[in-house]
Scaffold this active site. Structure first.
Site, PDB file in Angstrom:
ATOM      1  N   ALA A 244      39.836 -53.417 -14.745  1.00  0.00           N
ATOM      2  CA  ALA A 244      41.004 -54.101 -15.298  1.00  0.00           C
ATOM      3  C   ALA A 244      40.953 -54.167 -16.820  1.00  0.00           C
ATOM      4  O   ALA A 244      41.907 -53.784 -17.510  1.00  0.00           O
ATOM      5  CB  ALA A 244      41.111 -55.499 -14.696  1.00  0.00           C
TER       6      ALA A 244
ATOM      7  N   LYS B 208      30.926 -54.912 -15.295  1.00  0.00           N
ATOM      8  CA  LYS B 208      30.400 -56.262 -15.107  1.00  0.00           C
ATOM      9  C   LYS B 208      28.928 -56.303 -15.513  1.00  0.00           C
ATOM     10  O   LYS B 208      28.234 -55.284 -15.474  1.00  0.00           O
ATOM     11  CB  LYS B 208      30.543 -56.684 -13.638  1.00  0.00           C
ATOM     12  CG  LYS B 208      31.960 -56.650 -13.090  1.00  0.00           C
ATOM     13  CD  LYS B 208      32.771 -57.818 -13.614  1.00  0.00           C
ATOM     14  CE  LYS B 208      34.192 -57.771 -13.067  1.00  0.00           C
ATOM     15  NZ  LYS B 208      34.260 -57.867 -11.599  1.00  0.00           N
TER      16      LYS B 208
ATOM     17  N   LYS C 123      34.762 -69.724 -24.627  1.00  0.00           N
ATOM     18  CA  LYS C 123      35.199 -68.849 -23.536  1.00  0.00           C
ATOM     19  C   LYS C 123      34.257 -68.973 -22.348  1.00  0.00           C
ATOM     20  O   LYS C 123      34.707 -68.932 -21.181  1.00  0.00           O
ATOM     21  CB  LYS C 123      35.254 -67.394 -24.026  1.00  0.00           C
ATOM     22  CG  LYS C 123      35.646 -66.377 -22.945  1.00  0.00           C
ATOM     23  CD  LYS C 123      37.047 -66.620 -22.408  1.00  0.00           C
ATOM     24  CE  LYS C 123      37.413 -65.665 -21.275  1.00  0.00           C
ATOM     25  NZ  LYS C 123      37.496 -64.260 -21.693  1.00  0.00           N
TER      26      LYS C 123
ATOM     27  N   SER D 226      38.129 -62.709 -12.265  1.00  0.00           N
ATOM     28  CA  SER D 226      37.323 -61.576 -11.792  1.00  0.00           C
ATOM     29  C   SER D 226      36.243 -62.015 -10.806  1.00  0.00           C
ATOM     30  O   SER D 226      35.954 -61.303  -9.840  1.00  0.00           O
ATOM     31  CB  SER D 226      36.690 -60.851 -12.975  1.00  0.00           C
ATOM     32  OG  SER D 226      35.826 -61.707 -13.703  1.00  0.00           O
TER      33      SER D 226
ATOM     34  N   ARG E 290      31.597 -58.429  -3.280  1.00  0.00           N
ATOM     35  CA  ARG E 290      30.784 -57.757  -4.295  1.00  0.00           C
ATOM     36  C   ARG E 290      29.842 -58.767  -4.955  1.00  0.00           C
ATOM     37  O   ARG E 290      30.077 -59.977  -4.893  1.00  0.00           O
ATOM     38  CB  ARG E 290      31.686 -57.122  -5.365  1.00  0.00           C
ATOM     39  CG  ARG E 290      32.546 -55.980  -4.863  1.00  0.00           C
ATOM     40  CD  ARG E 290      33.245 -55.284  -6.023  1.00  0.00           C
ATOM     41  NE  ARG E 290      34.268 -56.127  -6.635  1.00  0.00           N
ATOM     42  CZ  ARG E 290      35.574 -55.996  -6.415  1.00  0.00           C
ATOM     43  NH1 ARG E 290      36.030 -55.074  -5.571  1.00  0.00           N
ATOM     44  NH2 ARG E 290      36.440 -56.790  -7.025  1.00  0.00           N
TER      45      ARG E 290
END
Length: 296
Positions: free
Chosen positions: A14, A75, A178, A247, A256
């Protein structure tokens, strides 16, 4: 090196597809590297779609020389699997821009990049992979980078594109803010619900309590965050579309591995080092780890 560097991108998911698309639109299409040899990438947004020509390379042996700039959008659970790509794409003259979660991007990537400079970033835009492998971009792309010389290579590459790049002299604070946002999104995994769950008063109260303990840890690491940051983060979830995912939730629903350590475990770890209690994290982290790794 020319003003616009040679560019490669690892991980056309993404976030990676979004960055590839904005680069393609200004004539700087990156070499695409990933596990699956897609013939092209498709980014959809409110104004239409962008098709990025492929193919996505799936064999690191196809790389003949290092690149000036490498975006890493896999990731953090996939860094080891990307080691061959990083070895082929990087040398001491490369800048590696980590489009990843967390505050440990540099230490995680450094062992794999052949002496390249690792540049951390904060990614601010939501993008979702769709069932047809296209990506739905749900906000204007925006990155924050530390105000260091190596950031120039990224600003040159993305200059004039649809992605805003901001440079910060206090990147550490922004990265921790964040991280707090990502950490509280871990609650969505346990509830198996999207952003709309934060409309519940009990979830709001739980989120605020968790964010306050995360805030205490962030401050021990040098983050200059105000007392109102937890409320601002929760307010952001309240304003978001009720169907907006994250995510880590998508990874759980697809069975996953989860980025539980880099998003949540890191706060618990640093809290223990500094003697800061993390009672909610002490419950949340083992459940996320079990959801990721089992057994059972």
């Amino acid at each position: 090196m020319s003003k616009h560097p040679s560019i490669a991108l690892i991980g056309p998911g993404a976030i990676g597809t979004t960055i590839a698309a904005v680069l393609h639109q200004v004539g700087r299409t990156p070499v695409l590297c990933g596990r699956t040899a897609y013939p092209q990438l498709i980014l959809r947004h409110d104004g239409g779609e962008v098709v990025v020509p492929g193919p996505v390379l799936s064999n690191p042996a196809a790389i003949r020389q290092p690149f000036d700039l490498v975006f890493v959008a896999v990731k953090t659970t996939q860094i080891t699997d990307s080691a061959d790509w990083l070895a082929a794409l990087c040398n001491e003259n490369t800048v590696v821009c980590a489009l990843q979660n967390g505050v440990e991007q540099q230490t995680q990537l450094a062992p794999y990049v052949n002496g390249a400079t690792v540049l951390p970033s904060v990614v601010w835009f939501p993008a979702q992979r769709e069932p047809d492998a296209s990506v739905w971009l749900r906000a204007k792309p925006r990155l924050t980078l530390p105000a260091v010389p190596s950031a120039t290579r990224v600003t040159d590459a993305l200059g004039g594109s649809g992605c805003t790049v901001e440079l910060s002299a206090d990147f550490l604070t922004i990265a921790w803010r964040k991280l707090l946002q990502n950490a509280v999104a871990g609650l969505m995994v346990l509830a198996n619900r999207r952003t709309g769950m934060f409309a519940r008063p009990d979830i709001t109260a739980l989120a605020l309590a968790y964010l306050h303990e995360c805030l205490a840890v962030a401050r021990t690491q040098g983050a200059k965050l105000d007392d109102n940051v937890p409320q601002e983060i929760v307010d952001g979830f309240h304003r978001a579309p009720a169907d907006l995912g994250t995510s880590i939730l998508a990874d759980r629903q697809a069975n996953r591995p989860l980025e539980w350590d880099i998003r949540n475990g890191v706060i618990q770890r640093y809290g223990r080092l500094q003697g800061i209690p993390t009672p909610i994290g002490d419950v949340l982290v083992p459940l996320l780890a079990a959801g990721s790794e089992g057994p059972g």
